[in-house]
Design a protein around this motif. Sequence first.
Motif, PDB file in Angstrom:
ATOM      1  N   GLN A 139       0.797  -1.131  -0.040  1.00 32.83           N
ATOM      2  CA  GLN A 139      -0.027   0.064   0.151  1.00 32.83           C
ATOM      3  C   GLN A 139       0.910   1.166   0.018  1.00 32.83           C
ATOM      4  OE1 GLN A 139      -3.176  -0.008  -0.557  1.00 32.83           O
ATOM      5  NE2 GLN A 139      -3.435  -2.244  -0.363  1.00 32.83           N
ATOM      6  N   ASP A 140       2.125   1.283   0.536  1.00 28.24           N
ATOM      7  CA  ASP A 140       2.891   2.350   0.555  1.00 28.24           C
ATOM      8  C   ASP A 140       3.754   2.374  -0.324  1.00 28.24           C
ATOM      9  OD1 ASP A 140       4.729   0.180   1.143  1.00 28.24           O
ATOM     10  OD2 ASP A 140       5.418   0.964   2.870  1.00 28.24           O
ATOM     11  N   GLY A 141       3.575   1.597  -1.526  1.00 27.86           N
ATOM     12  CA  GLY A 141       4.399   1.728  -2.793  1.00 27.86           C
ATOM     13  C   GLY A 141       5.596   0.682  -2.852  1.00 27.86           C
ATOM     14  N   GLU A 142       6.015   0.165  -1.938  1.00 29.68           N
ATOM     15  CA  GLU A 142       7.096  -0.791  -1.901  1.00 29.68           C
ATOM     16  C   GLU A 142       7.082  -2.072  -1.021  1.00 29.68           C
ATOM     17  OE1 GLU A 142      10.633   1.206  -0.220  1.00 29.68           O
ATOM     18  OE2 GLU A 142       9.578   2.679   0.275  1.00 29.68           O
ATOM     19  N   GLY A 143       7.891  -2.743  -1.249  1.00 31.48           N
ATOM     20  CA  GLY A 143       7.876  -4.053  -0.332  1.00 31.48           C
ATOM     21  C   GLY A 143       9.382  -4.956  -0.578  1.00 31.48           C
ATOM     22  N   GLY A 175      -9.302  -0.390 -14.029  1.00 31.22           N
ATOM     23  CA  GLY A 175     -10.311  -0.490 -12.675  1.00 31.22           C
ATOM     24  C   GLY A 175      -9.384  -1.170 -11.586  1.00 31.22           C
ATOM     25  N   VAL A 176      -8.337  -1.322 -11.686  1.00 35.38           N
ATOM     26  CA  VAL A 176      -7.692  -2.048 -10.534  1.00 35.38           C
ATOM     27  C   VAL A 176      -6.598  -0.974  -9.834  1.00 35.38           C
ATOM     28  CG1 VAL A 176      -7.944  -4.290 -11.464  1.00 35.38           C
ATOM     29  CG2 VAL A 176      -5.884  -3.129 -11.768  1.00 35.38           C
ATOM     30  N   GLU A 177      -6.511  -1.234  -8.563  1.00 40.44           N
ATOM     31  CA  GLU A 177      -5.475  -0.326  -7.935  1.00 40.44           C
ATOM     32  C   GLU A 177      -4.309  -1.223  -7.874  1.00 40.44           C
ATOM     33  OE1 GLU A 177      -5.571   2.598  -6.396  1.00 40.44           O
ATOM     34  OE2 GLU A 177      -7.690   2.920  -7.101  1.00 40.44           O
ATOM     35  N   PRO A 178      -3.083  -0.515  -8.225  1.00 38.12           N
ATOM     36  CA  PRO A 178      -1.662  -1.269  -8.588  1.00 38.12           C
ATOM     37  C   PRO A 178      -1.311  -1.936  -7.176  1.00 38.12           C
ATOM     38  CG  PRO A 178      -1.513   1.061  -9.226  1.00 38.12           C
ATOM     39  CD  PRO A 178      -2.957   1.053  -8.549  1.00 38.12           C
ATOM     40  N   ALA A 179      -1.597  -1.310  -5.955  1.00 41.30           N
ATOM     41  CA  ALA A 179      -1.100  -2.313  -4.671  1.00 41.30           C
ATOM     42  C   ALA A 179      -2.051  -3.489  -4.446  1.00 41.30           C
ATOM     43  CB  ALA A 179      -1.341  -1.126  -3.316  1.00 41.30           C
ATOM     44  N   THR A 180      -3.280  -3.236  -4.577  1.00 40.86           N
ATOM     45  CA  THR A 180      -4.124  -4.417  -4.537  1.00 40.86           C
ATOM     46  C   THR A 180      -3.956  -5.429  -5.674  1.00 40.86           C
ATOM     47  OG1 THR A 180      -5.935  -2.906  -3.556  1.00 40.86           O
ATOM     48  CG2 THR A 180      -6.607  -5.389  -4.433  1.00 40.86           C
ATOM     49  N   TYR A 181      -3.681  -4.994  -6.830  1.00 41.18           N
ATOM     50  CA  TYR A 181      -3.416  -6.238  -7.826  1.00 41.18           C
ATOM     51  C   TYR A 181      -2.189  -6.645  -8.129  1.00 41.18           C
ATOM     52  CZ  TYR A 181      -3.061  -7.830 -12.638  1.00 41.18           C
ATOM     53  OH  TYR A 181      -2.768  -8.723 -13.727  1.00 41.18           O
ATOM     54  N   LEU A 182      -1.068  -6.038  -7.567  1.00 41.67           N
ATOM     55  CA  LEU A 182       0.230  -6.334  -7.245  1.00 41.67           C
ATOM     56  C   LEU A 182       0.488  -7.585  -5.924  1.00 41.67           C
ATOM     57  CD1 LEU A 182       2.541  -3.555  -8.222  1.00 41.67           C
ATOM     58  CD2 LEU A 182       1.959  -5.605  -9.530  1.00 41.67           C
ATOM     59  N   ALA A 183      -0.387  -7.256  -4.939  1.00 42.23           N
ATOM     60  CA  ALA A 183      -0.487  -8.080  -3.885  1.00 42.23           C
ATOM     61  C   ALA A 183      -1.091  -9.505  -4.061  1.00 42.23           C
ATOM     62  CB  ALA A 183      -0.980  -7.231  -2.664  1.00 42.23           C
ATOM     63  N   GLU A 184      -2.234  -9.471  -4.883  1.00 39.60           N
ATOM     64  CA  GLU A 184      -2.881 -10.807  -5.299  1.00 39.60           C
ATOM     65  C   GLU A 184      -2.662 -11.141  -6.447  1.00 39.60           C
ATOM     66  OE1 GLU A 184      -6.976  -9.313  -4.696  1.00 39.60           O
ATOM     67  OE2 GLU A 184      -6.704  -8.839  -2.441  1.00 39.60           O
ATOM     68  N   MET A 185      -1.814 -10.831  -7.296  1.00 43.93           N
ATOM     69  CA  MET A 185      -1.392 -11.243  -8.713  1.00 43.93           C
ATOM     70  C   MET A 185      -1.211 -12.660  -8.672  1.00 43.93           C
ATOM     71  SD  MET A 185       0.985  -9.500 -11.503  1.00 43.93           S
ATOM     72  CE  MET A 185       2.518  -9.640 -10.493  1.00 43.93           C
ATOM     73  N   ASP A 209      -1.843   7.004 -16.894  1.00 44.29           N
ATOM     74  CA  ASP A 209      -2.422   5.472 -16.759  1.00 44.29           C
ATOM     75  C   ASP A 209      -1.658   4.513 -16.981  1.00 44.29           C
ATOM     76  OD1 ASP A 209      -1.301   5.949 -19.547  1.00 44.29           O
ATOM     77  OD2 ASP A 209      -3.105   5.439 -20.583  1.00 44.29           O
ATOM     78  N   ALA A 210      -0.357   4.492 -16.587  1.00 42.95           N
ATOM     79  CA  ALA A 210       0.550   3.521 -16.564  1.00 42.95           C
ATOM     80  C   ALA A 210       1.018   3.308 -15.175  1.00 42.95           C
ATOM     81  CB  ALA A 210       1.854   3.707 -17.630  1.00 42.95           C
ATOM     82  N   THR A 211       1.846   2.257 -14.856  1.00 39.22           N
ATOM     83  CA  THR A 211       2.407   1.901 -13.564  1.00 39.22           C
ATOM     84  C   THR A 211       3.681   1.569 -13.981  1.00 39.22           C
ATOM     85  OG1 THR A 211       0.241   1.316 -12.526  1.00 39.22           O
ATOM     86  CG2 THR A 211       2.328   0.801 -11.354  1.00 39.22           C
TER      87      THR A 211
END
Length: 464
Positions: free
Chosen positions: A253-257, A343-353, A312-314
């Motif tokens: 959520q804070d942009g990094e891990g 329509g997806v949030e980057p943090a949510t999508y990347l965590a559950e990808m 519109d990119a990540t």
Amino acid sequence: MRPMPWQAALAALTLSISLPALAEPGPAERLEADLRALFAAEGSLEIGEVSEALIRDRVTARALHFVGPEGQQLWLDRYVVSGDYDSPDEVRIEGVRLEIPGREKAQLSAGTLVLDDPTRAVLPLHEESWPEGLRIAGLEVEALAAEFAGQDLGEEFGEGHGRLSVERLQATGLSREAIDSLELSGLEGQAEGDGELGSGTFSLAFARMEGLRGLQGGEDEHELDRLELRDLAIDSDRLVATLAGLEVDGDLQDGEGGVRLEALELDLARMIALAPQEERTQLRMASNVLTGGSGMLRLDAVSTGRWEAEGDATRLLGEVDVTAEEAFGWVLDIDLPVRLPEGVEPATYLAEMESLEGVTLLGGRVDATLSDLGLFGRLPAVMAASQGISEAVFLEQARTQARGFGMMLGPEVEAIFTGLVAMMAGEARELSLQLTLPADSELEALSADPLALPERLEMRVETR
């Protein structure tokens, strides 16, 4: 009116004081009644005494002994409720001992167990409202039955029995679904089993978990924001290892891990000595290649990742740095602009990808460097001896095979294999690979056909 005799007046006064007490039982009576109600449906409960403190708001039940329908026995030296009985500040349980009969009797004990800000003085077993926090000191579990060992000591040790002790455990934000934080120190254990790790001992100086969720679901549904381990040691039939530290940041959520592994040391020499006789020769050969004959392999690793929103990119950025002492080093640097599914949030999508489906690559680069810290210089002698040829002949054959790969897969692939041969021959210490990735391409399609990658991207290979 005739005056009331003093005896009658005294009796009336005494009655007026006693009536409220009879109508509303005090904390001592309520605690005893609540404890008996809690255990009544499950077995029999004996209580030595229940008393109230004269000065502080505190009620204590002493010498509790519960016997369950299947022979379970629970002893509590003291059960102390502090604060308002209807909304206690703390419930402290001292001298906890539990015995569970079975194929092998299990025993659990704890010096103290403290509930911080519980919803009531005696929590029913089905209670949905949990205390704010839990603290346990001097926890010990021993003589475990097989079914306990698989659950509490880890399935790696299989079925068997053993002992587990924890100096201190503290948890906050408790519920059936999640735990905000869980911290323990002074973990030691011993297990006898036939699982993946076999019999052995283990210890852990410190562990902390934050943001543990999905406890009611399956193992694949568990989520963890952060994990920290310090000074882990395992000495078993199949694994002898120590770990100075492990840190995992899974909250994006804070942009990094990332993950940091500090000083993982594998005692390959002892593990080989514990292996079956027929496997030791091959294992010893592999150990000599990796460790140069010392029999000790040390690994350090750091992996970090972050994301940045750009219109519109990540943009996905990551670094990996792995060092196997006296063996090799591996550094990876990734910079990928991508377009995620709409329509997806980057943090949510990347965590559950779970796959790369729907991710569009907008270009980017990948840089990788492989360093020889001793491993590649030792390979020719071992490989040549296994084939019954000289090192010079082995290296010449390897160069010929590298040219063959180049004829099939292109000059860039040939350069990679030629660089590896140069490292084995002592002619280079590093092999670097720089990839420039194609824009407007599907990541899943690229990963599904790695052999076609040289034709679809720009690759540069260097040796130093």
